[in-house]
Design an enzyme around this catalytic site. Structure first.
Site, PDB file in Angstrom:
ATOM      1  N   LYS B  26       0.829  -1.202   0.000  1.00 22.08           N
ATOM      2  CA  LYS B  26       0.000   0.000   0.000  1.00 22.08           C
ATOM      3  C   LYS B  26       0.865   1.255   0.000  1.00 22.08           C
ATOM      4  CE  LYS B  26      -3.904  -0.384   2.208  1.00 22.08           C
ATOM      5  NZ  LYS B  26      -4.796  -0.579   3.356  1.00 22.08           N
ATOM      6  N   ARG B  96      -3.089   2.949   8.497  1.00 22.92           N
ATOM      7  CA  ARG B  96      -3.389   1.676   7.821  1.00 22.92           C
ATOM      8  C   ARG B  96      -2.143   0.808   7.759  1.00 22.92           C
ATOM      9  NH1 ARG B  96      -7.837   2.819   3.665  1.00 22.92           N
ATOM     10  NH2 ARG B  96      -8.156   5.037   3.900  1.00 22.92           N
ATOM     11  N   GLY B 105      -8.173  -7.695   4.048  1.00 20.19           N
ATOM     12  CA  GLY B 105      -8.988  -7.848   5.251  1.00 20.19           C
ATOM     13  C   GLY B 105      -8.233  -8.384   6.446  1.00 20.19           C
ATOM     14  N   MET B 107      -5.214  -7.139   7.853  1.00 18.71           N
ATOM     15  CA  MET B 107      -4.615  -6.176   8.752  1.00 18.71           C
ATOM     16  C   MET B 107      -5.643  -5.108   9.112  1.00 18.71           C
ATOM     17  SD  MET B 107      -1.762  -7.540   9.028  1.00 18.71           S
ATOM     18  CE  MET B 107      -1.040  -6.238  10.005  1.00 18.71           C
ATOM     19  N   ARG B 340      -3.496  -0.940  -6.434  1.00 23.21           N
ATOM     20  CA  ARG B 340      -2.706  -2.171  -6.329  1.00 23.21           C
ATOM     21  C   ARG B 340      -3.122  -3.083  -7.479  1.00 23.21           C
ATOM     22  NH1 ARG B 340      -5.816  -4.596  -0.995  1.00 23.21           N
ATOM     23  NH2 ARG B 340      -7.888  -4.560  -1.888  1.00 23.21           N
ATOM     24  N   HIS B 456     -15.885  -8.813   0.940  1.00 27.23           N
ATOM     25  CA  HIS B 456     -14.854  -9.744   1.414  1.00 27.23           C
ATOM     26  C   HIS B 456     -15.012 -11.114   0.748  1.00 27.23           C
ATOM     27  CE1 HIS B 456     -13.169 -12.757   4.227  1.00 27.23           C
ATOM     28  NE2 HIS B 456     -12.190 -11.860   4.323  1.00 27.23           N
ATOM     29  N   SER B 765      10.824 -42.991 -14.035  1.00 26.92           N
ATOM     30  CA  SER B 765       9.700 -42.109 -13.761  1.00 26.92           C
ATOM     31  C   SER B 765       9.598 -41.994 -12.250  1.00 26.92           C
ATOM     32  CB  SER B 765       8.432 -42.713 -14.355  1.00 26.92           C
ATOM     33  OG  SER B 765       7.329 -41.909 -14.015  1.00 26.92           O
ATOM     34  N   ASP B 770       4.769 -42.299  -3.594  1.00 26.96           N
ATOM     35  CA  ASP B 770       5.373 -43.322  -2.748  1.00 26.96           C
ATOM     36  C   ASP B 770       6.746 -42.894  -2.245  1.00 26.96           C
ATOM     37  OD1 ASP B 770       3.176 -44.838  -2.923  1.00 26.96           O
ATOM     38  OD2 ASP B 770       4.032 -46.464  -4.089  1.00 26.96           O
ATOM     39  N   CYS B 832       5.615 -38.844 -12.326  1.00 25.58           N
ATOM     40  CA  CYS B 832       4.227 -39.237 -12.550  1.00 25.58           C
ATOM     41  C   CYS B 832       3.427 -39.267 -11.259  1.00 25.58           C
ATOM     42  CB  CYS B 832       4.166 -40.584 -13.254  1.00 25.58           C
ATOM     43  SG  CYS B 832       4.793 -41.923 -12.248  1.00 25.58           S
ATOM     44  N   TYR B 852      10.125 -34.628 -18.502  1.00 21.99           N
ATOM     45  CA  TYR B 852       8.693 -34.366 -18.582  1.00 21.99           C
ATOM     46  C   TYR B 852       8.031 -34.490 -17.221  1.00 21.99           C
ATOM     47  CZ  TYR B 852       7.902 -39.405 -18.246  1.00 21.99           C
ATOM     48  OH  TYR B 852       7.872 -40.691 -17.796  1.00 21.99           O
TER      49      TYR B 852
END
Lengths: 875, 875
Positions: B26, B96, B105, B107, B340, B456, B765, B770, B832, B852
């Site tokens: 801000k 502020r 919302g 602060m 902003r 909000h 891969s 796991d 994967c 990939y």
């Protein structure tokens, strides 16, 4: 091609010392005996390298080797003044295998090569002993048929047995030349029937086929199994020893025997062996005839006996170790057929090693390396309780010491499958053979009806460190009906018996055992080991009783005190369950308050025994559901006790159920979720110390261990909890307590992040059980389903739960060690998985520069010795 | 101490560009607007560094800062020609917060500082507006009371509501000066009662307490929660902006509003915003009054409207992005209070990015970086099926696009706990507040009864990419009875509703949805992304339907085809079960033969769709017991079907039961134990290829993947099996098939032994699901029990199953990559696990130089964009 054939005879040998890699154990020892000018029948060894060429040459003997073999035969012919295949004075040879390490009974042997329908007549004429000649010939056909042609031996044996029955005789020796002639005819018919070919009359063919068969036997199923069990590489290959035959079965001035230069069972320095008059070697080891004690030879063959005694001394001076010897007496002339380092019991190994130091044959550091730490187990485990009632139903030879109880089983396969079900068995056989190796491995003990102290069963059992009673003539085994009779008793498959390999007694049921006593030579060896080791040895223990045993065995601290084991006691489990069933922190604290005095007094007792030595206490580790009741009845009882509904309990059980408890809400994760549990445990530790202080007991420095850490934050938070608790207790009791906080490294991530974690840890203890589970992704509990397939496929040579997998788990240990010490030089490192009592894992720990190993109380001496060996081997 | 206070006013500002780290978002934007000479009320920013000093100074403002603050106030006084605390022309200021990144919302803000019992009279006299002065004073007491003194806001609100009820008015604007006077008295009494102190009359005290309160709000619970969710470091701190007040509530020539320079919902280039005449800023965003569309200002305040339009253009040219603006009109003079970068929907983000490239404001590489890949999901997931029946029960503002169904819940906590039970919810609130953030995170969609497009609820939902319908006046929420009424409908907690955030409609029950259509700007952005990325993007798919979707989304191959998913089909499961229940290899082969045609035709369909692209087929992975029937009925059915007893099945189920199935007999361990299963699967793959060849379909090159490998031997043996099968099929069909064999790296040991394993693998891969489970020793299925504790204790900032744990799991991936490529330069590497669709994990994959990523079909566009961003960020 390098030199592949090496000669040995009365002129000496063509190779120097330590040639086992090339000549195999047997060949190297024959060469060595020749060098010492001992009476060795002339011969030559085809090297292990040739085995390699053989397989590379499509399983055919390369021509060059055949040519060289022929040249060597001529030299033997010159020395023996006989000729191979000769029709007046034929040379006979034996063909034996021999690999780098002894593989008893594993490889094949063929004797009497060179006999055929014509030379057998020449032999008869030359020796004027038709019976001997024919007997030799039938033996050749039988061995050749079995080893070279693959005809199962029992086809031949049955013929002999039936014939003897018809004729009404018991011993083979009662058969005459004519009898053998008939049997030879029958034997040859079997060969013709099974192979569609005649038994080869060409002696050169006999020889080359025999050599091939020895090479092929290297890859026989039983040889492969043996190698797998004993971690022998497949590529070593076997050598082949071709040697002029000498005969122990040419008459009553002949004999054959086996002997040890000391007693392989007790280690006592005395002649020990067995022999048979008028017999060939196989007769002694196969246990088909019960041989005589060697000492009786002093009377029956005094000259030979003295000669043997002298040779034994020469061999021990040369090899600096107890020797296992085979010999043959042919017409009153002694021939040495084999010498090798003898297998022995742990007790004997220790006595021999300590005695040889006294005799200045070896140094004490050599003595340490002479005893296989794994075998110490047999000395440390309980023996039969003298005072307990024993129903002795049979007795036999005390072939391998130690006592064992188990269900009777008559087959090796059955023993194996019962072991998988975690059932103890005693394998009962008429006699054992190499096919039984797997079952002997699986059984707790072995009982045989036939065979002496050097029978297959006895030798193998001693090698395995297993109790064995052999040659118990009283028992009659009935394989078909799965039972054995012994005097008036009938014992069925599945009945429990106990055998005592130290006394040779067989008892009905399970007989109680007592703690072994350790002293004398054993203690001396341990003291020497302690002088040479760098690794400290601690124990895993959580009861005063175990702690006491471990201290007596020389434990230098506790490396793992599993506090949850203290929770299972009947009085406490109620409070533990109440704690778990609590819905609020307050209720949980109330239940914990009840547990506190128990934990405190446990710690006090243990601290008292450890008397200032370090004690690593692991805070609660297993998932809470492990403590919950499992049966309807238990659930009902606990509901009543705690005044809640069974449904409450059941729903909590469901709530706590885990898919993979091994990877679940356990270890420090419990400490994070329920800090009050760890807080209580720490309070118990510190208050126990305060109690010690009050009672003027030397204070231990507790090492408080946070389990299952994978991030630095976990230990940071929990270390803080420990410190807060310590501060509070110190204030209350106005004392100063010294303690350490550390963690188990049992997850791969913990090993990788050791640098961060070491910031908050004074020590690491490698929990190699769990680290192996997570590194391999294998649950130990479930691995049984495929572990056999893995061993059969050569994927695992060693069970990674028995010996540390150096290449995987070991790398993580090294990473953790390096990174941990990089952050904190003073970091103390140990191992507390079951690997801590495994000699090869201990060798790894020494290499990895850990500070200590911790193992179960009975493994402490094993670890002390193994640690010394590890240090000596590293140097 | 460095410079900690930075001035901004009509003279410009004391700091250059990109000062967010120091001034907060801000403050930096106020400074920047001042630089651009836009009409910014004069003021100054206390830097984020000061926040640090504040906390280090025991939560007190250092004296030096107070002194400097006073100096800066004098400068504001000079510019505004007012004096702070003056009794004739008092200066009022706002305080502020502002941190580096926007925390909407989160602060706290306090307005009208400088008013007390005396200055309020001065303000009244000066403005000739008693109502305005008193209203301002009560607002100060209310905000100060809540933010500085910690008095819950509802105490004040209730007083107003009760008073309005008594007086019979609805809007605050209907209250007069006298009414506010009375309420001010009551407000001060509340302050006295709650704090035992009077409301401070000292204006300097007001200011310094307000500044302290902003600093303190940085560590409020809701701020911490927001930071945790959004991975914002705790040490950043907040700046404090002190600025002269301007008033939108001084009469009808006053207004306050918020606006976006483009439509944040659609991205269209149009003025978009809302304003209220005679109101203060809070009134707009709090949703207490429903504001007017900004476009109507063209008529009501034409001069201001034109000025605003000009400023919007200036700001877009400066920031090269859509701006979110707050402004106030005070007596017909426009003041800019904030600018902003505006939050936007994914659809808007794409349109704005593409449009701005067209407008030459930015380059296409900038456009790529402008869109958060995670939000694409909202565009890709199904929207409501137009044709389906809908029972519309209410409508509201289309605050955040997308459709969602779920059970109605009225509390954030309930939404959270239902999410843990994997239940979808719609969070229904009168209006939302920062306290609801957790619940909004947990819910599938948000429905509010009050508040506009910038309320909000709307702003946060768009930020989260969640559907939201706001300001639905028709619905009456009854928290107490847990229901809402809408027209004639009563909807109770737990009832299912559907909301469509694109149309603002609320429907009863679950409404079917349809596939989204991707085109235009989206496709353009994807094409740009493809030009900039190095990582290939594949998909995880095993059905023709999914495969088709993934191709449409741009998948360049299949990275994981889980063959076992094909087993669950009703027709096949019988044969699968027969296979599992087989006792012999032959029976198993018979059952497998029945499965073969199914697998073959599945592969054929998939290969056809993939048309030459690579397809990675993973051979059977899960433990066999997963396929067995679970219920008594199923067991009975299968017994009948297979003509065996239920006891047979039950005993097999017991036999197959595992303690830790995740670490059990699965993956390649099945292939080792039952090679016939893998053999059948390979046969199906190769025969499907033969079929393709016959039908002239472009051949894919299958990549056959062996799962759960931990040793080189496993893949060596199984590669051999694949090759043998391939040879046989090639011979039968006389074709040449190209294929690769590789493995998943999903166990720590596999990563460590990558060098050995690569010898037998054409590709790796990474199975990161796991690998994360084993590296951490955490079962994903069981982690729910402690994951919350772990997040709360800051042990995990991110769930390692969502984003790759770079420091642990990531190191193993790097080790495997390095060692694998060392052995085999051509080794193809991919990922994967579900991480393959997670942008931050994709960034890691780019850094780790993988080839990939593979993810679920709907994540393919996400991955394409994330891969491009990863590449651009690396550069």
């Amino acid at each position: 091609m390098k030199k592949l054939i090496f000669r040995f005879n009365n002129q000496g040998s063509q190779i120097r010392l330590n040639s086992k890699d090339i000549l195999g154990g047997k060949g190297a020892n024959l060469a060595e005996m020749a060098r010492l000018k001992l009476p060795v029948p002339p011969g030559f060894t085809i090297s292990t390298k040739a085995c390699d060429y053989f397989y590379k040459n499509n399983k055919k003997i390369p021509k060059k080797i055949i040519q060289q073999t022929k040249k060597e035969l001529i030299i033997i012919e010159k020395i023996t003044k006989k000729k191979f295949g000769d029709l007046s004075n034929p040379l006979l040879v034996s063909v034996r295998s021999g690999s780098r390490v002894s593989m008893p009974g594993m490889m094949d042997t063929i004797l009497n090569i060179g006999l055929n329908d014509e030379t057998v007549i020449a032999l008869k004429n030359k020796t004027s002993n038709g019976r001997f000649a024919k007997d030799s010939y039938r033996r050749l056909i039988q061995m050749y048929g079995s080893v070279v042609l693959g005809i199962e031996s029992h086809f031949f044996e049955e013929l002999i047995e039936n014939y003897k029955l018809t004729k009404g005789v018991i011993q083979d020796t009662e058969l005459e030349e004519d009898d053998w002639d008939g049997l030879i005819k029958n034997f040859k018919e079997i060969v013709k029937e099974k192979t569609k070919k005649n038994f080869p009359q060409d002696v050169d063919e006999q020889l080359s086929q025999a050599i091939s068969a020895v090479f092929l036997s290297w890859n026989s199923k039983r040889a492969k199994t043996y190698r797998k069990i004993n971690s022998i590489p497949d590529h070593w290959g076997t050598a082949v020893n071709v040697q002029a035959m000498v005969f122990g079965n040419m008459g009553n001035d002949c004999a054959t025997g086996v002997a040890f230069t000391r007693n392989p069972s007790t280690g006592k320095k005395e002649l020990f062996g067995e022999y048979l008059i008028n017999a060939q070697g196989e007769d002694v080891v196969a246990g088909t005839r019960t041989p005589k004690n060697l000492l009786s030879m002093e009377k029956s063959m005094p000259k030979i006996f003295q000669q043997l005694k002298k040779i034994f001394k020469q061999l021990e001076n040369r090899y600096k170790d107890m020797q296992d010897i085979e010999f043959t007496v042919e017409n009153n002339k002694l021939w040495m057929l084999q010498t090798r380092s003898g297998k022995r019991t742990a007790r004997a190994a220790i006595k021999i090693a300590v005695d040889m130091v006294k005799e200045k044959l070896i140094l004490n550091r050599d003595a340490i390396l002479r005893v296989d730490p794994n075998t110490l187990d047999t000395l440390l485990h309980p023996t039969l309780d003298e005072k307990s009632e024993k129903k002795i139903i049979a007795s036999g030879l005390p072939a391998s010491p130690g006592a064992a109880s188990g269900k009777v089983t008559f087959s090796a396969d059955e023993a194996e499958s019962l072991k998988e079900q975690k059932q103890d068995t005693i394998l009962v056989r008429v006699e054992t053979s190499p096919e039984d190796i797997n079952g002997m491995h699986a059984a707790k003990g072995i009982l045989t009806a036939r065979g002496g102290m050097t029978s297959h069963a006895a030798v193998v059992a001693r090698g395995m460190g297993k109790p064995c009673v052999s040659g118990s003539n009283e028992i009659k085994v009935d394989y078909e009906n799965k039972l054995f009779k012994s005097n008036e008793y009938i014992v069925k498959e599945g009945d429990v018996i106990t055998i005592d390999g130290g006394s040779g007694k067989v008892m009905l049921g399970e007989v109680p055992t007592v703690k072994p006593e350790i002293s004398g030579d054993f203690s001396k060896l341990m003291i020497w080991a302690d002088q040479f080791r760098k690794l400290k040895v601690r124990t895993n223990s959580e009861t005063p009783a175990d702690t006491k045993i471990a201290r007596d065995f020389g434990a230098e601290g506790i490396g793992l005190c599993r506090t949850e084991h203290m929770f299972f006691n009947e009085k406490r489990i109620i409070s533990v369950r109440q704690m778990i069933l609590s819905k609020t922190t307050e209720d949980r604290q109330e239940a914990l308050a009840k547990l506190l005095p128990y934990q405190k007094s446990d710690f006090f007792e243990i601290f008292k025994i450890m008397n200032g030595l370090p004690v690593t206490v692991r805070l609660l580790d297993p998932p809470l559901h492990e403590f919950l009741p499992k049966t309807e009845k238990d659930i009902g009882d606990i509901a009543k006790e705690l005044n809640i509904t069974t449904n409450d309990i059941k729903s909590r059980i469901i709530e706590l159920h885990e898919q993979n408890p091994m990877l679940g809400h356990r270890g420090c994760r419990l400490g994070i979720s329920f800090p009050e549990i760890y807080q209580m445990q720490c309070q118990a530790i510190f208050e126990a110390l305060a109690e010690c202080k009050k009672k003027k007991i030397k204070l231990v420095i507790p090492e408080i261990m946070i389990p299952l850490v994978s991030t630095a934050s976990e230990i940071k938070i929990l270390r803080n909890l420990v410190e807060k608790t310590a501060k509070a207790i110190q204030k209350i009791h106005s004392i100063k307590i010294k303690y350490y906080v550390g963690t188990m490294i049992e997850l791969p991530r913990a090993a990788l992040r050791a640098n961060d974690i070491a910031k908050y840890a004074d020590f690491f203890s490698f929990g190699t059980n769990d680290l192996t589970q997570t590194t391999f992704g294998i649950s130990r509990d479930d691995s049984g389903k495929f572990l056999n397939d893995y061993v059969e496929n050569n994927i695992f040579y060693e069970d990674p739960f028995v010996s540390i997998d150096e290449r995987g788990v070991g790398e993580l240990i090294k990473i953790a060690t390096e990174r941990g010490r990089m952050r904190k030089k003073s970091l103390k490192l140990g191992i507390c998985g079951e690997h801590g009592g495994d000699p090869s894992s201990i060798e790894f720990c020494e290499k990895a520069k850990l500070n200590y190993v911790s193992c179960s109380p009975y493994r402490v001496p094993v670890a002390r010795l193994a640690a010394a060996q590890a240090y000596l081997k590293k140097k």
